[in-house]
Design an enzyme around this catalytic site. Structure first.
Site, PDB file in Angstrom:
ATOM      1  N   LEU A 144      53.082  44.236  41.217  1.00 48.71           N
ATOM      2  CA  LEU A 144      52.735  42.824  41.266  1.00 48.71           C
ATOM      3  C   LEU A 144      51.229  42.773  41.101  1.00 48.71           C
ATOM      4  CD1 LEU A 144      54.680  41.019  44.173  1.00 48.71           C
ATOM      5  CD2 LEU A 144      54.702  40.423  41.757  1.00 48.71           C
ATOM      6  N   ASP A 145      50.722  41.945  40.192  1.00 51.69           N
ATOM      7  CA  ASP A 145      49.286  41.949  39.971  1.00 51.69           C
ATOM      8  C   ASP A 145      48.542  41.456  41.211  1.00 51.69           C
ATOM      9  OD1 ASP A 145      48.425  38.991  39.636  1.00 51.69           O
ATOM     10  OD2 ASP A 145      50.156  39.136  38.299  1.00 51.69           O
ATOM     11  N   ARG A 146      47.257  41.713  41.228  1.00 50.51           N
ATOM     12  CA  ARG A 146      46.449  41.458  42.415  1.00 50.51           C
ATOM     13  C   ARG A 146      46.538  40.007  42.881  1.00 50.51           C
ATOM     14  NH1 ARG A 146      39.824  42.013  42.755  1.00 50.51           N
ATOM     15  NH2 ARG A 146      39.637  41.679  45.003  1.00 50.51           N
TER      16      ARG A 146
END
Length: 250
Positions: free
Chosen positions: A101-103
């Site tokens: 999951l991206d930041r």
């Protein structure tokens, strides 16, 4: 017969191939008492250890469901010292994220020591769904926009696979069976609806449900069964969890 160390670690169920490479670079893996290097080969007679724990033999795998907070990286470590999803789990050798999951995104993320489970959930051939709640700019998407998102959006690396997109308050729910980098954000931005918030609410047959940001729990056998076999979830249970998700996220 020898094989690359990162492949050996993945085959032993201690990490995904990518996570194994990160562990080796970090100096957490040893061969016969010496710190290992990336690309090094290993034989079955060698003693391989990860964080001091012997690799091989029977391993009781651990899988955790985590509500990843926004601002946390989904990596094993970060050279810049930013917070990562594994910061609170360093005492579990071989634990690695299942996908990413991206930041700037949040929601359901799995951590596991089981390399086979990671493969089943991340390889496109298994077709496991992932559902995201996205809040967007640009108003309510038109029917034509929804059709475009569902049929496929042309990104730099090619056309996205067919998806399902449902309208929600100030945004949409997006159901994917593939996992390209920042895919939901890129798809929606490509059709004129930049994402302002993104929460993953389901992986396979496992739902985020009532978990709060930063919380986690260990999955039991029933959870793992539901995760991998959503088609066997009773319809009334599926409808209840779907309704609760919509009640919570709109």
């Amino acid at each position: 017969m020898s094989e690359r160390l990162q492949k050996y670690l993945a085959r032993s169920g201690m990490a995904s191939r990518r996570a194994a490479e990160d562990y080796i670079r970090a100096g957490r893996v040893s061969i016969n008492g010496e710190v290992a290097t990336l690309g090094q080969s290993v034989e079955e007679r060698d003693e391989v250890r990860l964080d001091g724990q012997l690799v091989g033999g029977h391993v009781r795998h651990v899988t955790l469901a985590v509500y990843k907070p926004r601002g946390v990286l989904t990596t094993v470590q970060d050279d810049r010292g930013r917070p990562t999803i594994l910061d609170g789990f360093r005492d579990l050798p071989g634990l690695h994220p299942v996908g990413r999951l991206d930041r700037d995104s949040e929601g359901l993320l799995l951590l596991t020591t089981d390399g086979d489970l990671t493969l089943q959930l991340t390889h496109p051939r298994y077709g496991h769904q992932k559902v995201y709640r996205a809040w967007i700019e640009g108003g309510t998407p038109t029917d034509e926009t929804l059709d475009q998102l569902e049929d496929g959006v042309l990104l730099e690396e090619g056309l996205t696979a067919p998806a399902r997109v449902d309208r929600a308050g100030r945004g949409v729910y997006v159901t994917l069976t593939e996992g390209r980098n920042r895919q939901v954000r890129r798809m929606l931005e490509a059709v004129g609806h930049p994402v302002t918030r993104l929460v993953r609410v389901r992986i396979g047959g496992l739902w985020l449900e009532g978990m709060e940001s930063g919380e986690w729990r260990e999955l039991d056998e029933r959870d793992l069964h539901d995760l991998l076999h959503p088609e066997l979830t009773p319809q009334n249970v599926w409808e209840r969890k779907s309704r609760l998700t919509q009640d919570r996220w709109g």
